[in-house]
Scaffold this motif. Structure first.
Motif, PDB file in Angstrom:
ATOM      1  N   GLY A 158       0.787  -1.219   0.000  1.00 51.65           N
ATOM      2  CA  GLY A 158       0.000   0.000   0.000  1.00 51.65           C
ATOM      3  C   GLY A 158       0.817   1.266   0.000  1.00 51.65           C
ATOM      4  O   GLY A 158       0.264   2.363  -0.150  1.00 51.65           O
ATOM      5  N   ASN A 159       2.137   1.136   0.183  1.00 47.83           N
ATOM      6  CA  ASN A 159       3.002   2.312   0.332  1.00 47.83           C
ATOM      7  C   ASN A 159       3.892   2.598  -0.860  1.00 47.83           C
ATOM      8  O   ASN A 159       4.096   3.746  -1.235  1.00 47.83           O
ATOM      9  N   ASP A 160       4.475   1.558  -1.411  1.00 45.63           N
ATOM     10  CA  ASP A 160       5.528   1.757  -2.399  1.00 45.63           C
ATOM     11  C   ASP A 160       4.943   2.047  -3.791  1.00 45.63           C
ATOM     12  O   ASP A 160       4.045   1.325  -4.250  1.00 45.63           O
ATOM     13  N   PRO A 161       5.427   3.070  -4.465  1.00 47.24           N
ATOM     14  CA  PRO A 161       4.905   3.391  -5.803  1.00 47.24           C
ATOM     15  C   PRO A 161       5.173   2.298  -6.838  1.00 47.24           C
ATOM     16  O   PRO A 161       4.505   2.243  -7.875  1.00 47.24           O
ATOM     17  N   LEU A 162       6.135   1.416  -6.545  1.00 50.74           N
ATOM     18  CA  LEU A 162       6.422   0.317  -7.473  1.00 50.74           C
ATOM     19  C   LEU A 162       5.562  -0.915  -7.224  1.00 50.74           C
ATOM     20  O   LEU A 162       5.570  -1.849  -8.023  1.00 50.74           O
ATOM     21  N   ALA A 163       4.802  -0.921  -6.120  1.00 53.83           N
ATOM     22  CA  ALA A 163       4.015  -2.103  -5.761  1.00 53.83           C
ATOM     23  C   ALA A 163       3.028  -2.519  -6.857  1.00 53.83           C
ATOM     24  O   ALA A 163       2.922  -3.723  -7.151  1.00 53.83           O
ATOM     25  N   PRO A 164       2.283  -1.604  -7.467  1.00 53.59           N
ATOM     26  CA  PRO A 164       1.354  -2.042  -8.529  1.00 53.59           C
ATOM     27  C   PRO A 164       2.051  -2.785  -9.670  1.00 53.59           C
ATOM     28  O   PRO A 164       1.499  -3.755 -10.205  1.00 53.59           O
ATOM     29  N   ALA A 165       3.258  -2.345 -10.029  1.00 56.65           N
ATOM     30  CA  ALA A 165       3.993  -3.016 -11.102  1.00 56.65           C
ATOM     31  C   ALA A 165       4.403  -4.422 -10.687  1.00 56.65           C
ATOM     32  O   ALA A 165       4.335  -5.371 -11.485  1.00 56.65           O
ATOM     33  N   VAL A 166       4.819  -4.576  -9.427  1.00 50.67           N
ATOM     34  CA  VAL A 166       5.204  -5.896  -8.927  1.00 50.67           C
ATOM     35  C   VAL A 166       3.992  -6.826  -8.897  1.00 50.67           C
ATOM     36  O   VAL A 166       4.072  -7.991  -9.318  1.00 50.67           O
ATOM     37  N   LEU A 167       2.858  -6.309  -8.422  1.00 49.69           N
ATOM     38  CA  LEU A 167       1.640  -7.120  -8.374  1.00 49.69           C
ATOM     39  C   LEU A 167       1.194  -7.548  -9.773  1.00 49.69           C
ATOM     40  O   LEU A 167       0.717  -8.670  -9.966  1.00 49.69           O
ATOM     41  N   LYS A 168       1.356  -6.657 -10.734  1.00 45.17           N
ATOM     42  CA  LYS A 168       0.968  -6.990 -12.108  1.00 45.17           C
ATOM     43  C   LYS A 168       1.814  -8.136 -12.644  1.00 45.17           C
ATOM     44  O   LYS A 168       1.307  -9.021 -13.352  1.00 45.17           O
ATOM     45  N   VAL A 169       3.090  -8.159 -12.307  1.00 45.15           N
ATOM     46  CA  VAL A 169       3.961  -9.257 -12.735  1.00 45.15           C
ATOM     47  C   VAL A 169       3.570 -10.558 -12.030  1.00 45.15           C
ATOM     48  O   VAL A 169       3.505 -11.621 -12.644  1.00 45.15           O
ATOM     49  N   LEU A 170       3.288 -10.470 -10.731  1.00 45.25           N
ATOM     50  CA  LEU A 170       2.958 -11.665  -9.954  1.00 45.25           C
ATOM     51  C   LEU A 170       1.664 -12.319 -10.411  1.00 45.25           C
ATOM     52  O   LEU A 170       1.539 -13.553 -10.428  1.00 45.25           O
ATOM     53  N   TYR A 171       0.669 -11.490 -10.774  1.00 46.42           N
ATOM     54  CA  TYR A 171      -0.668 -12.020 -11.068  1.00 46.42           C
ATOM     55  C   TYR A 171      -1.064 -11.884 -12.534  1.00 46.42           C
ATOM     56  O   TYR A 171      -2.214 -12.162 -12.897  1.00 46.42           O
ATOM     57  N   ASN A 172      -0.128 -11.453 -13.372  1.00 47.92           N
ATOM     58  CA  ASN A 172      -0.359 -11.368 -14.822  1.00 47.92           C
ATOM     59  C   ASN A 172      -1.523 -10.452 -15.190  1.00 47.92           C
ATOM     60  O   ASN A 172      -2.158 -10.631 -16.240  1.00 47.92           O
ATOM     61  N   ARG A 173      -1.863  -9.522 -14.329  1.00 53.96           N
ATOM     62  CA  ARG A 173      -2.916  -8.546 -14.601  1.00 53.96           C
ATOM     63  C   ARG A 173      -2.817  -7.452 -13.542  1.00 53.96           C
ATOM     64  O   ARG A 173      -2.225  -7.679 -12.478  1.00 53.96           O
ATOM     65  N   PRO A 174      -3.388  -6.279 -13.772  1.00 54.80           N
ATOM     66  CA  PRO A 174      -3.405  -5.257 -12.728  1.00 54.80           C
ATOM     67  C   PRO A 174      -4.115  -5.790 -11.473  1.00 54.80           C
ATOM     68  O   PRO A 174      -5.225  -6.311 -11.554  1.00 54.80           O
ATOM     69  N   GLN A 175      -3.461  -5.695 -10.336  1.00 57.68           N
ATOM     70  CA  GLN A 175      -4.010  -6.232  -9.084  1.00 57.68           C
ATOM     71  C   GLN A 175      -3.698  -5.246  -7.964  1.00 57.68           C
ATOM     72  O   GLN A 175      -2.573  -5.194  -7.462  1.00 57.68           O
ATOM     73  N   LYS A 176      -4.681  -4.486  -7.569  1.00 54.29           N
ATOM     74  CA  LYS A 176      -4.475  -3.484  -6.529  1.00 54.29           C
ATOM     75  C   LYS A 176      -4.530  -4.133  -5.156  1.00 54.29           C
ATOM     76  O   LYS A 176      -5.282  -5.088  -4.933  1.00 54.29           O
ATOM     77  N   ALA A 177      -3.723  -3.629  -4.231  1.00 57.53           N
ATOM     78  CA  ALA A 177      -3.807  -4.046  -2.828  1.00 57.53           C
ATOM     79  C   ALA A 177      -4.630  -2.994  -2.078  1.00 57.53           C
ATOM     80  O   ALA A 177      -4.290  -1.813  -2.089  1.00 57.53           O
ATOM     81  N   HIS A 178      -5.719  -3.435  -1.432  1.00 55.09           N
ATOM     82  CA  HIS A 178      -6.675  -2.527  -0.813  1.00 55.09           C
ATOM     83  C   HIS A 178      -6.510  -2.514   0.709  1.00 55.09           C
ATOM     84  O   HIS A 178      -5.895  -3.405   1.302  1.00 55.09           O
ATOM     85  N   MET A 179      -7.117  -1.514   1.337  1.00 49.72           N
ATOM     86  CA  MET A 179      -7.139  -1.441   2.800  1.00 49.72           C
ATOM     87  C   MET A 179      -8.306  -2.221   3.399  1.00 49.72           C
ATOM     88  O   MET A 179      -8.272  -2.603   4.567  1.00 49.72           O
ATOM     89  N   GLY A 180      -9.350  -2.456   2.616  1.00 55.90           N
ATOM     90  CA  GLY A 180     -10.505  -3.193   3.114  1.00 55.90           C
ATOM     91  C   GLY A 180     -11.435  -3.543   1.973  1.00 55.90           C
ATOM     92  O   GLY A 180     -11.198  -3.193   0.809  1.00 55.90           O
ATOM     93  N   ALA A 181     -12.505  -4.259   2.301  1.00 53.87           N
ATOM     94  CA  ALA A 181     -13.508  -4.636   1.300  1.00 53.87           C
ATOM     95  C   ALA A 181     -14.842  -4.844   2.009  1.00 53.87           C
ATOM     96  O   ALA A 181     -14.874  -5.232   3.189  1.00 53.87           O
ATOM     97  N   ILE A 182     -15.910  -4.594   1.303  1.00 53.91           N
ATOM     98  CA  ILE A 182     -17.254  -4.860   1.818  1.00 53.91           C
ATOM     99  C   ILE A 182     -17.911  -5.895   0.925  1.00 53.91           C
ATOM    100  O   ILE A 182     -18.021  -5.701  -0.293  1.00 53.91           O
ATOM    101  N   LEU A 183     -18.331  -6.998   1.523  1.00 58.86           N
ATOM    102  CA  LEU A 183     -19.111  -8.019   0.829  1.00 58.86           C
ATOM    103  C   LEU A 183     -20.556  -7.845   1.287  1.00 58.86           C
ATOM    104  O   LEU A 183     -20.880  -8.123   2.444  1.00 58.86           O
ATOM    105  N   ARG A 184     -21.411  -7.397   0.398  1.00 59.79           N
ATOM    106  CA  ARG A 184     -22.814  -7.102   0.747  1.00 59.79           C
ATOM    107  C   ARG A 184     -23.679  -8.292   0.367  1.00 59.79           C
ATOM    108  O   ARG A 184     -24.024  -8.498  -0.799  1.00 59.79           O
ATOM    109  N   ALA A 185     -24.042  -9.086   1.363  1.00 58.49           N
ATOM    110  CA  ALA A 185     -24.798 -10.321   1.137  1.00 58.49           C
ATOM    111  C   ALA A 185     -26.285 -10.009   0.991  1.00 58.49           C
ATOM    112  O   ALA A 185     -26.885  -9.373   1.861  1.00 58.49           O
ATOM    113  N   GLN A 186     -26.870 -10.479  -0.110  1.00 58.32           N
ATOM    114  CA  GLN A 186     -28.299 -10.309  -0.358  1.00 58.32           C
ATOM    115  C   GLN A 186     -29.044 -11.492   0.253  1.00 58.32           C
ATOM    116  O   GLN A 186     -28.870 -12.632  -0.161  1.00 58.32           O
TER     117      GLN A 186
END
Length: 377
Positions: A158-186
């Motif tokens: 979440g801190n390093d400006p190069l992190a998105p590029a590293v994640l893209k290499v690791l997962y073969n697609r843009p992969q953002k690291a988030h601080m949280g997520a909401i799963l809204r169950a219906q």
């Protein structure tokens, strides 16, 4: 020559530990990782409201039907470099088996953070020794079914400006690291928001401003590792586990139609109860029904659990089921725990080896309709 250098390094570290242990410990107490309730409340509320009001800025919001779109939540792998300090090494086989199972069953995978141990290791080495696990996670990313959150031990994402590029290499697609997520169950009778985050919110050391996050990532964590000083980590301090559970629960119980799911402490919590607290409730129920056999089994289990964690909340008999903790994927016996939301249920699951083969076990479960009723009772 190498032995001489290593010997010199150990002597130097011993000298530094002698002079710096007390000031470092004092500083840790002054800026303790045990947060205050008011800071936790503020941090969690701000993060939840940010995601709910502006999905994608600090984390995604997904509306889903839990009987049709299953979710698995794991936390705290602490992937290392397969040396003596790598707590994940013994758990890797169970983790890989679990991901293979969940990917085959088309689960959505949410990782709550501290996936990589970057206080003790440099990232290139962690990547080199964990190619299989990144490949297994990539299978979910390929299906657009993977969310990665940031923990206090992998703040780099979440801190390093190069992190998105590293994640893209690791997962073969843009992969953002988030601080949280909401799963809204219906649900048939309304909605439940499963608010997922690592659980270090309100921590003055690793949930402060940009400078404090950078300082922990690049100075504080490595310094503690070099000095072999563990200052106040909730995962290895029973007092901090108690505080963490208390603070997280007290925030969650004040919310409406919301369940908070965290990691951080490495201690599974289900329906706001630790395993020990659930055992005491089960013991009371067995005695009320005259089930002496079950009561005796529980009485034999309690002392073992008390050696792991000996705290009972004063209100454990009447707690609102608003707080859950996924546990971790780095238990010393090789087991891993996680939270499933599937088939209309929320479950605490454990993956453990039976006859040398990883197996899935359901430790606790409750139907979401029943959970919703208890949340609104």
């Amino acid at each position: 020559m190498r032995k001489i250098l290593l010997a010199f390094f150990e002597v130097f570290r011993s000298i530094m530990k002698f002079f710096l242990r007390r000031p470092v410990t004092w500083l840790a107490d002054r800026v303790s990782s045990s947060p205050q309730q008011v800071n936790v409340d503020k941090a969690l509320s701000e993060l939840y409201n940010s995601i709910a009001d502006e999905p994608g800025k600090k984390g995604p919001l997904f509306a889903f039907r839990p009987d049709e779109h299953p979710v698995i939540i794991f936390s705290d792998l602490h992937k290392g470099t397969r040396d003596g300090a790598d707590d994940f090494a013994v758990c890797e086989e169970n983790y890989l088996a679990a991901l293979a199972y969940y990917n085959t069953q088309n689960f959505y995978y949410l990782n709550l953070g501290d996936s990589e141990e970057l206080w003790e290791n440099i990232l290139p080495n962690v990547i080199r020794f964990n190619k299989k696990t990144f490949a297994a996670e990539r299978a979910f990313a390929d299906r657009r079914a993977f969310v990665k959150l940031v923990g206090n031990h992998d703040l780099y994402w979440g801190n390093d400006p190069l992190a998105p590029a590293v994640l893209k290499v690791l997962y073969n697609r843009p992969q953002k690291a988030h601080m949280g997520a909401i799963l809204r169950a219906q649900l048939p009778d309304g909605e439940i928001d499963f608010f997922c985050t690592h659980g270090h919110q309100g921590d003055a050391q690793s949930d402060g401003n940009a400078f404090s996050k950078w300082f922990v990532s690049y100075v504080w964590g490595p310094a503690q590792t070099f000095l072999e000083i563990n200052t106040n980590s909730p995962s290895c301090n029973d007092n901090n586990k108690t505080l963490h559970n208390q603070f997280m629960y007290q925030w969650s119980e004040k919310q409406k139609n919301l369940v908070l799911i965290t990691g951080h402490t490495h201690q599974p919590v289900f329906n706001s109860l630790t395993h020990l607290e659930r055992l005491y409730l089960q013991l009371e129920e067995a005695k009320d029904h005259g089930d002496n056999t079950t009561a005796e089994k529980i009485l034999q289990e309690i002392p073992r659990r008390k050696r792991e964690y000996n705290h009972i909340g004063p209100q454990f008999r009447s707690m609102k089921p608003s707080y859950f903790n996924a546990g971790c994927c780095c238990f010393e016996d090789g087991n891993i725990t996680g939270i499933e939301i599937a088939d209309g249920y929320i479950r605490l699951v454990k993956w453990t080896k039976k006859n040398g083969t990883p197996q899935r076990e359901v430790a606790e479960e409750i139907h979401l309709v029943q959970l919703s009723a208890k949340l609104n009772a």
